[in-house]
Design an enzyme around this catalytic site. Structure first.
Site, short mmCIF file in Angstrom:
data_model
loop_
_atom_site.label_atom_id
_atom_site.label_comp_id
_atom_site.label_asym_id
_atom_site.label_seq_id
_atom_site.Cartn_x
_atom_site.Cartn_y
_atom_site.Cartn_z
N TYR A 170 3.13 -55.77 33.88
CA TYR A 170 2.27 -56.78 33.27
C TYR A 170 2.84 -58.15 33.44
O TYR A 170 2.09 -59.11 33.87
CB TYR A 170 1.81 -56.24 31.99
CG TYR A 170 0.91 -57.16 31.31
CD1 TYR A 170 -0.38 -57.27 31.74
CD2 TYR A 170 1.25 -58.27 30.25
CE1 TYR A 170 -1.31 -58.16 31.11
CE2 TYR A 170 0.31 -59.06 29.86
CZ TYR A 170 -1.04 -59.13 30.26
OH TYR A 170 -1.77 -60.06 29.72
N SER A 206 -0.99 -65.24 29.87
CA SER A 206 -0.40 -64.55 28.87
C SER A 206 0.90 -65.08 28.40
O SER A 206 1.59 -65.62 29.25
CB SER A 206 -0.32 -63.26 28.98
OG SER A 206 0.44 -62.14 27.97
#
Length: 272
Positions: free
Chosen positions: A146, A133
């Site tokens: 995250y 990501s």
């Protein structure tokens, strides 16, 4: 001979789009999910097999890989796509939640890499694609868990790439920005089980504004799938595939001095 790919988290979004594109490219696809009912429709395709796979279960990871190799005689590409986003200010976040985040996003790919590499190494051929990501390149308030998991995945992929290069195995990172998959809704749902201290409302407001803004510029899952398949078929794929404008900007944000980046977040929180 037809090439074979194993995809985790194929029930929806990026994983589903990736499975469909590999099928279009005439690969044999093993599409996995925690609940096989979620991928049952893919099994109707003659070149697609489905398997139950929870990446937090070590034995299941090894058994699925071994079954594919025994059945097909090869595994050409592993796509580590399964993952989720745990949000929350780090003080609010119980350690058990942080552990679960890493169990899925970091230890899961590691379990599958360990299962797949002996087979790829024996054939001296293969590609491992880890779906990361933009949050694996730059971290923002409220996304420490995250981002931490994706930072770890990036570091492990960089190390692994050098370790397996001698065996003609490629390791690639695909780094999407916002993707139209419902990720924001699922990540927000993870907040429901957190007891907030009440002192980080500015952090949660910042995230809510981010979800509203990023939705307008989200990439389609097919754009991410294109990069994953390109990595699998390329004889010399790049180490990283940023997907979308936000991902490209996020990669550049790493080079902004920390003091300036922190100031930008502080100002954004004031107006959130």
């Amino acid at each position: 001979m037809t090439k074979v790919v194993l995809i985790t988290g194929a029930s929806s979004g990026i994983g589903r789009a990736t499975a469909e594109l590999f099928l279009d490219e005439e690969w044999t696809v093993y599409a996995t999910a925690r609940d096989t009912d979620d991928v049952a429709d893919l099994a109707t395709h003659e070149d697609c097999e489905t398997r139950e796979l929870d990446v937090t279960k070590p034995a299941q990871c090894k058994n699925v890989v071994d079954d594919i190799v025994e059945t097909e005689g090869r595994l050409d590409c592993l796509v580590n796509n399964a993952g989720f986003g745990q949000l929350g200010a780090l003080e609010d976040l119980p350690t058990r939640k942080l552990h679960r985040q890493f169990d899925v996003n970091v230890y899961g790919p590691h379990r599958l890499v360990r299962a797949a590499l002996p087979h790829m190494r024996e054939r001296e051929d293969g590609t491992i694609v880890n779906v990361s990501s933009v949050s694996g390149r730059v971290s923002t308030p409220g996304m420490g868990a995250y981002s931490g998991s994706k930072f770890a995945l990036e570091a492990m992929s960089d190390a692994l790439r050098g370790e397996v290069d001698a065996f003609d195995i490629d390791v690639c990172l695909v780094e999407p920005g916002p993707v139209d998959t419902g990720f924001g809704d699922r990540a927000t749902a993870e907040l429901d089980d957190i007891e907030s201290t009440g002192v980080y409302d500015h952090v949660y407001s910042l995230y809510e504004d981010y979800v509203l803004v990023s939705g307008a510029g989200a990439s389609d899952p097919s754009e991410v799938a294109d990069c994953i398949v390109d990595a699998a078929v390329s004889p010399d794929p790049p180490a990283r595939y940023p997907v979308g404008r936000a991902a490209r900007l996020g990669a550049l944000a790493r080079f902004v001095p920390d003091r300036i980046r922190d100031k930008a977040f502080s100002l954004a929180a004031k107006f959130a």
